[in-house]
Design an enzyme around this catalytic site. Structure first.
Site, short mmCIF file in Angstrom:
data_model
loop_
_atom_site.label_atom_id
_atom_site.label_comp_id
_atom_site.label_asym_id
_atom_site.label_seq_id
_atom_site.Cartn_x
_atom_site.Cartn_y
_atom_site.Cartn_z
N TYR A 28 -12.23 7.37 -12.08
CA TYR A 28 -12.44 6.08 -11.40
C TYR A 28 -13.16 5.10 -12.32
CZ TYR A 28 -13.78 2.93 -7.54
OH TYR A 28 -13.95 1.84 -6.71
N ARG A 41 -17.82 9.01 2.46
CA ARG A 41 -18.89 8.18 1.90
C ARG A 41 -20.12 8.24 2.80
NH1 ARG A 41 -15.72 2.98 -0.53
NH2 ARG A 41 -14.27 3.34 1.15
N LYS A 100 -4.16 6.67 -12.93
CA LYS A 100 -2.86 5.99 -13.01
C LYS A 100 -2.85 4.71 -12.16
CE LYS A 100 0.98 8.69 -12.97
NZ LYS A 100 1.77 9.88 -12.51
N ASP A 156 0.86 -1.20 0.00
CA ASP A 156 0.00 0.00 0.00
C ASP A 156 0.89 1.24 0.00
OD1 ASP A 156 -2.15 1.95 0.68
OD2 ASP A 156 -3.28 0.13 1.16
N1 UDP Z 1 -24.32 10.88 0.02
C1 UDP Z 1 -25.11 11.73 0.79
N2 UDP Z 1 -24.52 12.35 1.84
C2 UDP Z 1 -23.23 12.17 2.20
C3 UDP Z 1 -22.43 11.29 1.41
C4 UDP Z 1 -23.01 10.68 0.31
O1 UDP Z 1 -26.31 11.92 0.53
O2 UDP Z 1 -22.79 12.77 3.20
C5 UDP Z 1 -24.97 10.19 -1.13
C6 UDP Z 1 -24.22 10.32 -2.44
O3 UDP Z 1 -24.60 11.50 -3.11
C7 UDP Z 1 -24.66 9.06 -3.16
C8 UDP Z 1 -24.83 8.03 -2.02
O4 UDP Z 1 -24.98 8.81 -0.85
O5 UDP Z 1 -25.91 9.25 -3.79
C9 UDP Z 1 -23.66 7.08 -1.89
O6 UDP Z 1 -22.49 7.85 -1.84
P1 UDP Z 1 -21.07 7.25 -1.53
O7 UDP Z 1 -20.09 8.38 -1.58
O8 UDP Z 1 -21.09 6.46 -0.27
O9 UDP Z 1 -20.76 6.19 -2.68
P2 UDP Z 1 -21.13 6.06 -4.22
O10 UDP Z 1 -22.17 5.00 -4.26
O11 UDP Z 1 -21.66 7.36 -4.74
O12 UDP Z 1 -19.86 5.68 -4.86
#
Ligand code: UDP
Length: 315
Positions: free
Chosen positions: A147, A188, A93, A32
């Protein structure tokens, strides 16, 4: 005893995988660059004589003295706030050069190599739930493209190494996964909502909260990963791995609030660009080929995750 290399080994999923592989009696080499990985995730493993940590960025070639039997390629920032913005180029990358370097390592060692691909290869899906033969609807130049396209390119490289060089490859597409060892600051939805509620802060729903996700507990995901790695020769996937139990972000916020209580209120913030509207894995293939399905309910998994974040936040 197998010798197994795990890239992204100090990250959320990687650290659970390393622990599981050691428990199964293997030698584990964890690689890592600790960009999003954290040493605290693997501190309990460092004393194990069968465990070795290498600080290395897989964008650069890697040579190890051990003869490898298996490689799990997990390295890559996976949280949208971590891969977007100023780290977007490194993300592409890591996906592309990292995959190439690890495929070369697998080729030299005659090792089986598993790629952690993602539900993001489906982009904003027009087929719901998502099946593996759906080719997706990705914006190739949006803020998630580093991504999404990076992971798509990695799948393509894995398949070409299989076709042209006979490298034994395995591809899984991971859907939203949660549990202990997530970084409280990773941005997240699970980590944000749980940490916000635990600290009595407002719960930040992006957009209306009607968008859906399907959350898989980490132990279930690791089981799927290990089963895929050890699946029959010639079965390369891709295979969806995730929990089909779909919920809206709004409902998820309510569940977190109901479990934790406290003064937190729900507030709405702007929805980031290209945020997928729906997401749910069709896991028929995983059921059939890996005899796998998730066992941990959101209720149970969330309780364990809340307990973990309580400790992390020293509450
Ligand atoms: N989300 C949200 N509030 C937060 C973080 C994320 O409403 O504080 C929403 C985000 O817009 C998405 C979903 O939760 O619709 C999942 O987001 P995450 O970043 O966990 O992962 P993703 O599935 O988008 O990769």
């Amino acid at each position: 005893m197998k010798t197994i290399l795990v890239t992204g080994g100090s990250g959320f999923l990687g650290s659970h995988l390393c622990a599981r592989l050691l428990k199964d009696g293997n030698k584990v080499i964890c690689v890592d660059n600790n960009y999003t990985g954290r040493m605290c995730n693997i501190e309990d493993l460092l004393d194990n004589p069968n465990f070795k940590f290498i600080l290395h960025d897989i964008c650069n070639p890697l040579e190890v003295s051990e003869k490898l039997d298996q490689i799990y390629n997990l390295a890559c920032p996976a949280s949208p706030p971590a891969y977007q913005g100023k780290h977007s180029v490194e993300t592409t990358k890591t996906c592309v050069l990292g995959a190439l370097n690890m495929l070369e390592l697998a080729r030299r060692n005659n090792a089986v190599i598993l790629q952690s691909s993602t539900s993001e290869v489906y982009g904003e899906p027009l087929v719901h739930p998502q099946v593996e033969n759906y080719r997706g609807n990705v914006n190739p130049n949006g803020i998630r493209a580093c991504y999404d396209e990076g992971k798509r390119c990695a799948e393509s490289l894995f398949c070409d190494y299989y076709r042209h060089f006979g490298v034994e490859v395995k591809i899984i597409r991971i859907f939203n996964t949660y549990g202990p060892n997530m970084n409280p600051d990773d941005g997240r939805v699970v980590s944000n909502f749980v940490c916000q509620a635990l600290q009595g802060k407002d719960i930040t729903i992006y957009g209306s909260g009607d968008q859906t996700r399907s959350f898989c507990y980490v132990d279930d995901l690791i089981e799927a990963m290990v089963r895929m790695m050890n699946s029959e020769k010639g079965f390369i996937g891709p295979v969806n791995t995730g929990n089909p139990n779909e919920t809206s972000v709004k409902k998820f916020a309510e569940l977190v609030l109901q479990k934790i209580g406290g003064p937190s209120k729900i507030v709405h913030k702007e929805l980031p660009a290209d945020d997928p509207t729906v997401r749910q894995p069709d896991i028929s293939l995983a059921r059939q080929k890996l005899n796998w399905s998730p066992q941990v309910s959101l209720d149970e998994g969330l309780d364990k995750t809340i307990a973990y974040f309580k400790k992390q936040l020293k509450l």
